[in-house]
Design an enzyme around this catalytic site. Structure first.
Site, PDB file in Angstrom:
ATOM      1  N   ALA A 236     183.063 -28.983  43.530  1.00  0.00           N
ATOM      2  CA  ALA A 236     181.593 -29.516  43.407  1.00  0.00           C
ATOM      3  C   ALA A 236     181.084 -29.086  44.876  1.00  0.00           C
ATOM      4  O   ALA A 236     181.952 -29.852  45.731  1.00  0.00           O
ATOM      5  CB  ALA A 236     180.597 -30.847  42.453  1.00  0.00           C
TER       6      ALA A 236
ATOM      7  N   GLY B 275     186.067 -30.934  41.300  1.00  0.00           N
ATOM      8  CA  GLY B 275     184.789 -29.573  39.995  1.00  0.00           C
ATOM      9  C   GLY B 275     185.813 -28.531  39.401  1.00  0.00           C
ATOM     10  O   GLY B 275     185.893 -27.757  38.610  1.00  0.00           O
TER      11      GLY B 275
ATOM     12  N   GLU C 163     188.153 -29.584  37.156  1.00  0.00           N
ATOM     13  CA  GLU C 163     187.563 -30.032  36.149  1.00  0.00           C
ATOM     14  C   GLU C 163     186.772 -28.507  35.303  1.00  0.00           C
ATOM     15  O   GLU C 163     187.001 -28.785  33.979  1.00  0.00           O
ATOM     16  CB  GLU C 163     186.407 -30.807  36.712  1.00  0.00           C
TER      17      GLU C 163
ATOM     18  N   GLU D  89     188.461 -36.913  44.356  1.00  0.00           N
ATOM     19  CA  GLU D  89     186.990 -37.192  44.294  1.00  0.00           C
ATOM     20  C   GLU D  89     187.066 -38.568  44.968  1.00  0.00           C
ATOM     21  O   GLU D  89     186.754 -39.611  45.617  1.00  0.00           O
ATOM     22  CB  GLU D  89     186.467 -37.843  43.443  1.00  0.00           C
TER      23      GLU D  89
HETATM   24  N1  CAA Z   1     181.663 -28.503  49.154  1.00  0.00           N
HETATM   25  C1  CAA Z   1     180.976 -28.170  49.537  1.00  0.00           C
HETATM   26  N2  CAA Z   1     182.310 -26.958  50.688  1.00  0.00           N
HETATM   27  C2  CAA Z   1     183.460 -26.533  50.249  1.00  0.00           C
HETATM   28  C3  CAA Z   1     184.475 -27.619  49.850  1.00  0.00           C
HETATM   29  C4  CAA Z   1     183.398 -28.530  48.933  1.00  0.00           C
HETATM   30  N3  CAA Z   1     184.029 -28.845  47.852  1.00  0.00           N
HETATM   31  N4  CAA Z   1     185.215 -26.644  49.894  1.00  0.00           N
HETATM   32  C5  CAA Z   1     185.703 -25.824  51.003  1.00  0.00           C
HETATM   33  N5  CAA Z   1     183.764 -25.970  51.714  1.00  0.00           N
HETATM   34  C6  CAA Z   1     183.985 -25.080  52.596  1.00  0.00           C
HETATM   35  C7  CAA Z   1     184.157 -25.223  53.593  1.00  0.00           C
HETATM   36  O1  CAA Z   1     183.100 -26.610  54.221  1.00  0.00           O
HETATM   37  C8  CAA Z   1     184.137 -24.458  54.713  1.00  0.00           C
HETATM   38  O2  CAA Z   1     183.230 -24.730  55.222  1.00  0.00           O
HETATM   39  P1  CAA Z   1     182.240 -23.674  56.811  1.00  0.00           P
HETATM   40  O3  CAA Z   1     183.529 -22.671  56.535  1.00  0.00           O
HETATM   41  O4  CAA Z   1     180.801 -23.806  56.573  1.00  0.00           O
HETATM   42  O5  CAA Z   1     182.920 -25.010  57.203  1.00  0.00           O
HETATM   43  C9  CAA Z   1     184.554 -23.470  53.897  1.00  0.00           C
HETATM   44  O6  CAA Z   1     184.832 -23.718  52.378  1.00  0.00           O
HETATM   45  C10 CAA Z   1     186.195 -23.673  53.898  1.00  0.00           C
HETATM   46  O7  CAA Z   1     186.790 -25.235  53.870  1.00  0.00           O
HETATM   47  P2  CAA Z   1     187.547 -25.456  54.886  1.00  0.00           P
HETATM   48  O8  CAA Z   1     187.816 -24.724  56.561  1.00  0.00           O
HETATM   49  O9  CAA Z   1     187.460 -26.976  55.187  1.00  0.00           O
HETATM   50  O10 CAA Z   1     189.170 -24.661  54.692  1.00  0.00           O
HETATM   51  P3  CAA Z   1     190.713 -25.702  54.595  1.00  0.00           P
HETATM   52  O11 CAA Z   1     191.577 -23.993  54.219  1.00  0.00           O
HETATM   53  O12 CAA Z   1     190.958 -26.251  55.628  1.00  0.00           O
HETATM   54  O13 CAA Z   1     190.767 -26.181  53.911  1.00  0.00           O
HETATM   55  C11 CAA Z   1     191.037 -27.306  51.132  1.00  0.00           C
HETATM   56  C12 CAA Z   1     190.412 -26.112  51.938  1.00  0.00           C
HETATM   57  C13 CAA Z   1     192.158 -28.122  51.458  1.00  0.00           C
HETATM   58  C14 CAA Z   1     190.888 -27.045  50.285  1.00  0.00           C
HETATM   59  C15 CAA Z   1     189.681 -27.796  51.888  1.00  0.00           C
HETATM   60  O14 CAA Z   1     188.114 -27.241  51.946  1.00  0.00           O
HETATM   61  C16 CAA Z   1     188.797 -29.420  51.096  1.00  0.00           C
HETATM   62  O15 CAA Z   1     189.136 -29.954  51.432  1.00  0.00           O
HETATM   63  N6  CAA Z   1     187.902 -29.187  50.203  1.00  0.00           N
HETATM   64  C17 CAA Z   1     187.440 -30.061  49.968  1.00  0.00           C
HETATM   65  C18 CAA Z   1     188.463 -30.140  48.469  1.00  0.00           C
HETATM   66  C19 CAA Z   1     187.492 -31.614  47.704  1.00  0.00           C
HETATM   67  O16 CAA Z   1     187.393 -32.461  48.012  1.00  0.00           O
HETATM   68  N7  CAA Z   1     187.130 -31.112  46.174  1.00  0.00           N
HETATM   69  C20 CAA Z   1     186.466 -32.449  45.370  1.00  0.00           C
HETATM   70  C21 CAA Z   1     185.172 -32.275  45.673  1.00  0.00           C
HETATM   71  S1  CAA Z   1     184.124 -32.991  44.632  1.00  0.00           S
HETATM   72  C22 CAA Z   1     183.806 -33.094  42.941  1.00  0.00           C
HETATM   73  O17 CAA Z   1     184.553 -32.064  42.792  1.00  0.00           O
HETATM   74  C23 CAA Z   1     182.950 -33.995  42.422  1.00  0.00           C
HETATM   75  C24 CAA Z   1     183.048 -33.890  40.991  1.00  0.00           C
HETATM   76  O18 CAA Z   1     183.855 -34.208  40.610  1.00  0.00           O
HETATM   77  C25 CAA Z   1     181.776 -33.280  40.064  1.00  0.00           C
END
Ligand code: CAA
Length: 260
Positions: free
Chosen positions: A66, A111, A114, A134
């Protein structure tokens, strides 16, 4: 149908749905969830579509979760509403009257994992990564992860993955039953289409009723579940495709299903 972050393509009886926000690794914001909701309605109403492949744009991610930027400043009420929205859309996908195959190239986190679990079947590339990170963000999984993950992999493994936030590779996801199949990245869509075409070759109403019986039956005790199965089994005998399927077998000819 005006879509901002989701692509919908149709090839014969197959629909391919692509979450298309590659710059944010296809993260699900409310706009994308709204698009997905519209697409689900379209697919439900399209009698020519027998199977769906759901994938993410680009090779790096299926869906990285998400949208954290959108969730960052939510209060309790808004957080609950966002969770309800995601759960509503994912439940509609899970209940869609045709099978959905998730084709997962890369990250399927939060998400994203999920969303994949709301599909019927998951095919992953060797580069795919899964996890529910999360708790490390100070939240619980909110789009069904606390409920579908234990149902798919068992309660102990689900608790381990959710409490630790560990990211697992495709081979481990296969080992624990989170995905059905692991293939090369290059062959991912080809493999998903091959499976979709096997499904499409069968009687669509029968496949729909199989999905209904499995989905509803798994939520109740076995005595109620076999009642559901008997109802769905009976419904097949009111279809032209049952007459065709069995007739073709008896007459040793090629079957020609009409989705009727
Ligand atoms: N939400 C918003 N933006 C996201 C995102 C997310 N979940 N995941 C990645 N992005 C964005 C980053 O902010 C980045 O944007 P910018 O270039 O504008 O800075 C772009 O995508 C590329 O991401 P990274 O630079 O972080 O890429 P990376 O290769 O260094 O890392 C990754 C990849 C390990 C997937 C890392 O992006 C990451 O950890 N993302 C988040 C994963 C996460 O925590 N997901 C769970 C979200 S909470 C949820 O989902 C709640 C629910 O159950 C409903």
């Amino acid at each position: 149908m005006e879509l901002k972050n989701v692509l919908l393509e149709k090839e014969g009886n197959l629909a391919i749905v692509t979450i298309n926000r590659p710059k944010a690794l296809n993260a699900l914001n409310s706009e994308t969830l709204a698009d997905l909701d519209i697409v689900i309605t379209d697919l439900e109403n399209d009698n020519d579509i027998y199977c769906v492949i759901l994938t993410g744009s680009g090779e790096k991610a299926f869906v990285a979760g998400a949208d954290i930027a959108e969730m960052k400043d939510l209060n309790e009420k808004q957080g609950k509403e966002f969770g309800i929205l995601g759960n509503k859309v994912f439940r509609r996908l899970e209940n869609l009257g045709k099978p959905v195959i998730a084709a997962i190239s890369g990250f399927a986190l939060g998400g994203g994992c999920e969303l994949a679990m709301s599909c019927d079947i998951r095919i992953a590339s060797e580069r795919a990564r899964f996890g529910q990170p999360e708790a490390g963000l100070g939240i619980t999984p909110g789009f069904g992860g606390t409920q579908r993950l234990p149902r798919i992999v068992g309660i102990g493994k689900a608790k381990e993955l959710i409490y630790t936030g560990a990211i697992i590779k495709a081979d481990e996801a296969l080992r624990i039953g989170l995905v059905n199949k692991v293939v090369t990245l290059e062959s991912l869509m080809e493999e998903a289409k091959a499976m979709a075409n096997m499904i499409i070759a069968n009687a669509p109403i029968a496949v729909k009723l199989c999905k209904d019986a499995i989905n509803r039956g798994m939520q109740v005790g076995i005595d109620s579940a076999i009642v559901i199965e008997a109802e769905d089994f009976g419904k097949c005998f009111a279809t032209e495709d049952q007459v065709e399927g069995m007739g073709a077998f008896i007459e040793r000819r090629t079957k020609n299903f009409q989705n009727k």
